[in-house]
Design a protein around this motif. Sequence first.
Motif, PDB file in Angstrom:
ATOM      1  N   GLY A   1       0.810  -1.212   0.000  1.00 30.30           N
ATOM      2  CA  GLY A   1       0.000   0.000   0.000  1.00 30.30           C
ATOM      3  C   GLY A   1       0.842   1.260   0.000  1.00 30.30           C
ATOM      4  O   GLY A   1       0.524   2.238  -0.707  1.00 30.30           O
ATOM      5  N   ILE A   2       1.925   1.268   0.772  1.00 28.62           N
ATOM      6  CA  ILE A   2       2.798   2.446   0.809  1.00 28.62           C
ATOM      7  C   ILE A   2       3.444   2.684  -0.546  1.00 28.62           C
ATOM      8  O   ILE A   2       3.533   3.827  -1.024  1.00 28.62           O
ATOM      9  N   ALA A   3       3.905   1.603  -1.192  1.00 26.51           N
ATOM     10  CA  ALA A   3       4.506   1.733  -2.524  1.00 26.51           C
ATOM     11  C   ALA A   3       3.501   2.285  -3.530  1.00 26.51           C
ATOM     12  O   ALA A   3       3.827   3.173  -4.330  1.00 26.51           O
ATOM     13  N   MET A   4       2.272   1.775  -3.463  1.00 21.62           N
ATOM     14  CA  MET A   4       1.250   2.252  -4.390  1.00 21.62           C
ATOM     15  C   MET A   4       0.812   3.677  -4.056  1.00 21.62           C
ATOM     16  O   MET A   4       0.457   4.450  -4.946  1.00 21.62           O
TER      17      MET A   4
ATOM     18  N   ILE B   1      -3.925   8.779   1.093  1.00 24.30           N
ATOM     19  CA  ILE B   1      -4.745   8.596   2.296  1.00 24.30           C
ATOM     20  C   ILE B   1      -5.807   7.533   2.048  1.00 24.30           C
ATOM     21  O   ILE B   1      -6.086   6.689   2.905  1.00 24.30           O
ATOM     22  N   ALA B   2      -6.406   7.567   0.847  1.00 21.84           N
ATOM     23  CA  ALA B   2      -7.451   6.598   0.514  1.00 21.84           C
ATOM     24  C   ALA B   2      -6.914   5.175   0.548  1.00 21.84           C
ATOM     25  O   ALA B   2      -7.533   4.272   1.117  1.00 21.84           O
ATOM     26  N   ILE B   3      -5.755   4.970  -0.059  1.00 22.99           N
ATOM     27  CA  ILE B   3      -5.166   3.631  -0.116  1.00 22.99           C
ATOM     28  C   ILE B   3      -4.810   3.129   1.282  1.00 22.99           C
ATOM     29  O   ILE B   3      -5.188   2.022   1.687  1.00 22.99           O
ATOM     30  N   LEU B   4      -4.084   3.933   2.039  1.00 24.75           N
ATOM     31  CA  LEU B   4      -3.624   3.502   3.353  1.00 24.75           C
ATOM     32  C   LEU B   4      -4.773   3.390   4.349  1.00 24.75           C
ATOM     33  O   LEU B   4      -4.765   2.499   5.214  1.00 24.75           O
ATOM     34  N   SER B   5      -5.773   4.262   4.230  1.00 26.06           N
ATOM     35  CA  SER B   5      -6.938   4.162   5.115  1.00 26.06           C
ATOM     36  C   SER B   5      -7.709   2.875   4.836  1.00 26.06           C
ATOM     37  O   SER B   5      -8.196   2.217   5.764  1.00 26.06           O
ATOM     38  N   SER B   6      -7.821   2.527   3.565  1.00 24.58           N
ATOM     39  CA  SER B   6      -8.522   1.295   3.200  1.00 24.58           C
ATOM     40  C   SER B   6      -7.850   0.084   3.821  1.00 24.58           C
ATOM     41  O   SER B   6      -8.512  -0.784   4.406  1.00 24.58           O
TER      42      SER B   6
ATOM     43  N   GLY C   1      -1.160  -9.451  -8.792  1.00 24.21           N
ATOM     44  CA  GLY C   1      -0.097  -9.425  -9.782  1.00 24.21           C
ATOM     45  C   GLY C   1      -0.085  -8.133 -10.572  1.00 24.21           C
ATOM     46  O   GLY C   1       0.978  -7.641 -10.976  1.00 24.21           O
ATOM     47  N   GLY C   2      -1.270  -7.560 -10.778  1.00 20.78           N
ATOM     48  CA  GLY C   2      -1.355  -6.271 -11.457  1.00 20.78           C
ATOM     49  C   GLY C   2      -0.660  -5.164 -10.680  1.00 20.78           C
ATOM     50  O   GLY C   2      -0.102  -4.233 -11.262  1.00 20.78           O
ATOM     51  N   TYR C   3      -0.673  -5.276  -9.344  1.00 19.10           N
ATOM     52  CA  TYR C   3       0.028  -4.293  -8.518  1.00 19.10           C
ATOM     53  C   TYR C   3       1.537  -4.384  -8.720  1.00 19.10           C
ATOM     54  O   TYR C   3       2.252  -3.385  -8.605  1.00 19.10           O
ATOM     55  N   ALA C   4       2.035  -5.601  -8.971  1.00 20.29           N
ATOM     56  CA  ALA C   4       3.480  -5.821  -9.023  1.00 20.29           C
ATOM     57  C   ALA C   4       4.135  -5.073 -10.176  1.00 20.29           C
ATOM     58  O   ALA C   4       5.298  -4.652 -10.062  1.00 20.29           O
ATOM     59  N   VAL C   5       3.411  -4.891 -11.277  1.00 22.31           N
ATOM     60  CA  VAL C   5       4.029  -4.289 -12.468  1.00 22.31           C
ATOM     61  C   VAL C   5       4.441  -2.837 -12.227  1.00 22.31           C
ATOM     62  O   VAL C   5       5.609  -2.478 -12.425  1.00 22.31           O
ATOM     63  N   PRO C   6       3.524  -1.942 -11.804  1.00 23.11           N
ATOM     64  CA  PRO C   6       3.981  -0.571 -11.553  1.00 23.11           C
ATOM     65  C   PRO C   6       4.963  -0.473 -10.391  1.00 23.11           C
ATOM     66  O   PRO C   6       5.860   0.377 -10.406  1.00 23.11           O
ATOM     67  N   ILE C   7       4.824  -1.331  -9.384  1.00 23.83           N
ATOM     68  CA  ILE C   7       5.755  -1.293  -8.251  1.00 23.83           C
ATOM     69  C   ILE C   7       7.163  -1.686  -8.702  1.00 23.83           C
ATOM     70  O   ILE C   7       8.158  -1.056  -8.325  1.00 23.83           O
TER      71      ILE C   7
END
Length: 504
Positions: free
Chosen positions: A63-66, A255-260, A405-411
């Motif tokens: 989440g922090i990376a995203m 904030i939205a990502i980390l709050s979620s 896996g979709g998260y892994a590509v931009p990270i």
Amino acid sequence: MSSDTSRNSEEKWFFSLFILTLSCPLLFGVALAPEDVFCLLYAGPASLVWGWVVVSFFTLFVGIAMAEICSSFPTTGSLYFWAAHLAGPKWGPFASWCCAWLETIGLIAGIGTQAYAGSQTLQSIILLCTGTNKDGGYFAPKWLFLCMYIGLTIIWAVLNTFALEVIAFIDIISIWWQVVGGLVIVIMLPLVAQTTQSASYVFTHFEMSPTSTGISSKPYAVILSFLVSQYSLYGYDAAAHLTEETKGADKNGPIAILSSIGIISVFGWAYILALTFSIQDFSYLYDPSNETAGVFVPAQILYDAFHGRYDSSTGAIILLFVIWGSFFFGGLSITTSAARVVYALSRDKGVPFSSIWRQVHPKHKVPSNAVWLCAAICIILGLPILKVNVVFTAITSICTIGWVGGYAVPIFARMVMSEKNFKAGPFYLGKASRPVCLIAFLWICYTCSAFLLPTYYPIDLETLNYAPVALGVGLGLIMLWWLLDARKWFKGPVRNIHSENGKV
């Protein structure tokens, strides 16, 4: 803009975030999904309880990376836009292609996970409404189970085609359903249960079931017991989409990502604790001759609590209906997201017969063809229900591997890119960026690998995890298409690829 208007805008954003987070299907999927039946069986309550904590910890790195990436692209919430821009002109199209297809696969399979979970909950409701497994209650056979699965999928497709105004209203209902229903389960269940387990049992008891699972290795059992947590803790990227047209999106997105993640982590642990503290007889939960036929652990826990206290299953039926409603709302939401991703990829000609799927309904202004394509694929994924008992495991694995896996590509792209090419937003990790991205990327790789493992032994046609086969064929064809043709013309999200920091 006046201060009152600005304040109202911020309040509206936080309320929207709260709706999205709590209407997310993952909340009840946390501890009440069918996957929990197996994860509790592998290594007992302690592994399930602490597994949630471990998975939440590593998910926070993702989440922090995203969040850092989202802060850099505040007005574009598309994962495959992020991947295309971060990977640069040379690798951008390929990164975008991989990310878009993984996300598409994950979302479409996600519809199936909610349809299956909703059908299994409905199966338990029907059983308890007509009696119990011990006294002639009706247990839906496989053909009827499949009909319920298909029926839910079609209802979600119809609503997404013709009733967007109704969906907006359902979103409001969903938040109160989730909040009130969730709190009732967490608070009431341990209070109603005649006896509750000790803290030492919940937090330290490790119990394997090799005769049921065929697994005698403790490390392997622990890995499999973590699956329910890994399946539940994703989907938080959707919160970032709310910020695309809000003030201060470069701050509100992170904030939205980390709050979620924070809300899901806390609520999820509360659900798990409520269930495990309320267990009356661990071994009886899986007995095929028990009142709920041993197929849905939460149903038996609820039945034991209410029937033991009031000699009636009415309370259990009501709470099961609350759970079913959560899966219904979740499936509706994922259908909307899946159709939008298919439409966006079709708009960029990344789907076969793109001209069909990118069409918008002339009256309702929705990508109706994309909606029904997602529904049709979801139904096909569910057809093996008639023959094998591991369909949910396969669909869940495909969903998790695709979505995460979709998260892994931009990270990964963020991790390897030159720092001078990254235009940082307000949420910037600085020198910590690469270590955080590395931990996040390795955790995603581990998660995807875990969902490819066999979950029962000995392995045969009835126990085989079909996810590696399905994903191998699907991703193999997608990569073959890229090598033979798509690499020559696919340029990624062409309408936005030249934008800078998300501003076209």
